[in-house]
Design an enzyme around this catalytic site. Structure first.
Site, PDB file in Angstrom:
ATOM      1  N   CYS A  90      28.819   3.866 -31.069  1.00  0.00           N
ATOM      2  CA  CYS A  90      29.029   2.779 -30.119  1.00  0.00           C
ATOM      3  C   CYS A  90      30.253   3.055 -29.258  1.00  0.00           C
ATOM      4  O   CYS A  90      31.161   3.782 -29.662  1.00  0.00           O
ATOM      5  CB  CYS A  90      29.176   1.441 -30.848  1.00  0.00           C
ATOM      6  SG  CYS A  90      30.729   1.288 -31.762  1.00  0.00           S
ATOM      7  N   CYS A 124      36.632  -4.679 -37.823  1.00  0.00           N
ATOM      8  CA  CYS A 124      35.449  -4.911 -36.996  1.00  0.00           C
ATOM      9  C   CYS A 124      34.663  -6.148 -37.405  1.00  0.00           C
ATOM     10  O   CYS A 124      33.737  -6.560 -36.698  1.00  0.00           O
ATOM     11  CB  CYS A 124      34.543  -3.685 -37.040  1.00  0.00           C
ATOM     12  SG  CYS A 124      35.349  -2.190 -36.428  1.00  0.00           S
ATOM     13  N   LYS A 136      33.288  -1.876 -19.887  1.00  0.00           N
ATOM     14  CA  LYS A 136      34.064  -0.725 -20.323  1.00  0.00           C
ATOM     15  C   LYS A 136      35.555  -1.023 -20.204  1.00  0.00           C
ATOM     16  O   LYS A 136      35.969  -1.858 -19.389  1.00  0.00           O
ATOM     17  CB  LYS A 136      33.721   0.496 -19.465  1.00  0.00           C
ATOM     18  CG  LYS A 136      32.296   0.986 -19.610  1.00  0.00           C
ATOM     19  CD  LYS A 136      32.040   2.192 -18.703  1.00  0.00           C
ATOM     20  CE  LYS A 136      30.604   2.692 -18.837  1.00  0.00           C
ATOM     21  NZ  LYS A 136      30.348   3.864 -17.961  1.00  0.00           N
ATOM     22  N   SER A 189      46.475   0.975 -43.351  1.00  0.00           N
ATOM     23  CA  SER A 189      45.609   0.174 -44.216  1.00  0.00           C
ATOM     24  C   SER A 189      44.423   0.982 -44.725  1.00  0.00           C
ATOM     25  O   SER A 189      43.886   0.700 -45.803  1.00  0.00           O
ATOM     26  CB  SER A 189      45.112  -1.060 -43.459  1.00  0.00           C
ATOM     27  OG  SER A 189      44.338  -0.683 -42.330  1.00  0.00           O
TER      28      SER A 189
END
Length: 395
Positions: free
Chosen positions: A214, A82, A17, A127
């Protein structure tokens, strides 16, 4: 380009984390050292390096790599949202495949902050501005952050168009937790039931619960790719080959005829997978194990259809048949995927590579897919980029 490219070594550190990890340069260096040790390659033999990260200053890749050694090789820093980690892998593979080098390193890392993804720049166009503008038109009156609006909005579209139930997405998230329980490198290893997923806090009423998304994650992973001739010369393993790989971006139709499902990369996924299937001489029916971009449970189901595992609108039936887990047609995300393993953006694509290489080697422990011979990797970045990679276990 006919030379074979092998994955000689992989490395990955346990994901954590935000605030509970080492800093990015230390994480990256650990993953690189692990990949070098796994391959048996001395760092002096690495000819080029490609470093993937999204959040960080320029030349962070050098900062991590210099902890391992300073040999003067080219280092290219990669940021493709990603899909960053697999974009670094794409460049390393391309360098070896083309004959420019014999040995290349791809590594990725991310030291993330808590909370939703955000831009660090507010004095220039974003973007994703056109994507958000189109999403606002397609999903009006939605005040969710960008990624949630995109992926959950695509899930909502799938539900309306094909009758897909929220419970189906909960089953996908529960499956991810069952797989992650077997993975010591995953951030969330607690098994949850579909009922618990549905009972978690509702983020978007009737569309998304918290456990279907997620978590922000810190971590690092790396891979060394080499030519087959180099591997044989240096006595390296040649048991995992990259059989096909493609990096695609969005087509013009994305904004001309907007659709929420296409807005989150469905078209890129279709294009990339078709190219890779042709390159590798395979079809979906030949694949044994898959690591795909399940940043949201909704996107996992959409990606089943984009990769051609089933027809459009048939993703729910695939889940109901159990064809996404052990005992079914494919094992999807045996690592636990982004939902349970975690999603440190720059490392994600290389963590997928790490998992699939071990699956094809037969060294994945109690999450091993029996007799896995062909593996497929899918890594997606909005904005856009999609990398699909096919791996084969060499004879």
């Amino acid at each position: 380009m006919t030379r074979n490219v092998m994955v000689a070594g992989v490395g990955m550190i346990p994901f954590a984390k935000p605030g509970a990890s080492l800093h990015y340069d230390e994480m990256g260096a650990h993953a690189i050292r692990d990949a070098l040790a796994d391959s048996g390659i001395d760092y002096s033999l690495v000819q080029q390096a490609f470093a993937g990260y999204v959040y960080g200053d320029s030349t962070c890749g050098q900062s991590a790599l210099y902890r391992v050694g300073m040999t003067g090789i080219p280092v290219v820093n990669v940021n493709n949202n990603c899909a960053t980690g697999s974009s670094a892998l794409f460049l390393a593979h391309q360098a070896v495949k083309s004959g420019m080098v014999e040995c290349a390193l791809a590594f990725g890392f991310e030291e993330m902050q808590p909370g939703a993804l955000k831009s660090n720049w507010d004095d220039r166009p974003r973007s994703m501005a056109r994507f958000i503008e189109v999403a606002d038109q397609l999903v009006p009156d939605c005040d969710q952050p960008g990624a949630i609006r995109m992926f959950a909005g695509a899930g909502q579209t799938h539900m309306k168009k094909y009758g897909t139930k929220l419970e189906t997405f909960a089953k996908i998230r529960a499956k991810a937790s069952q797989h992650a329980a077997r993975n010591p490198l995953a951030i969330f290893r607690k098994v949850v039931t579909p009922e618990e997923v549905l009972a978690s806090p509702m983020v978007w009423e009737g569309v998304l619960t918290r456990l279907m998304a997620c978590p922000p994650t810190c971590g690092a992973a790396a891979a060394l790719v080499v030519s087959e001739a180099f591997a044989k010369k240096h006595g390296l393993r040649t048991d995992v080959m990259i059989a096909g790989q493609a990096l695609t971006t969005d087509g013009a139709a994305l904004f001309d005829k907007p659709d929420m499902i296409d807005l989150v990369g469905f078209g890129m996924t279709q294009s990339a997978s078709r190219i890779v299937y042709e390159q590798a001489g395979i079809g979906p029916e030949d694949i044994d194990v898959i690591e795909l971009h399940d940043c949201f449970a909704q996107n996992e189901l959409i990606t089943y259809e984009g990769l051609g595992l089933c027809d459009k609108g048939e993703g729910e039936k695939l889940v109901e048949r159990g064809d996404n887990t052990y005992g079914g047609r494919w094992v999807v995300n045996p690592s636990g995927g982004l939902l349970s393993k975690g999603h440190p953006l720059g490392a994600t694509g290389l963590a997928q590579c790490f998992e699939l290489v071990h699956q094809l080697r037969g060294t994945a422990g109690n999450r091993q897919v029996a007799d896995a011979k062909v593996a497929l990797q899918h890594n997606l970045g909005l904005g856009g980029a999609c990398v699909v990679t096919a791996y084969k276990r060499a004879a």
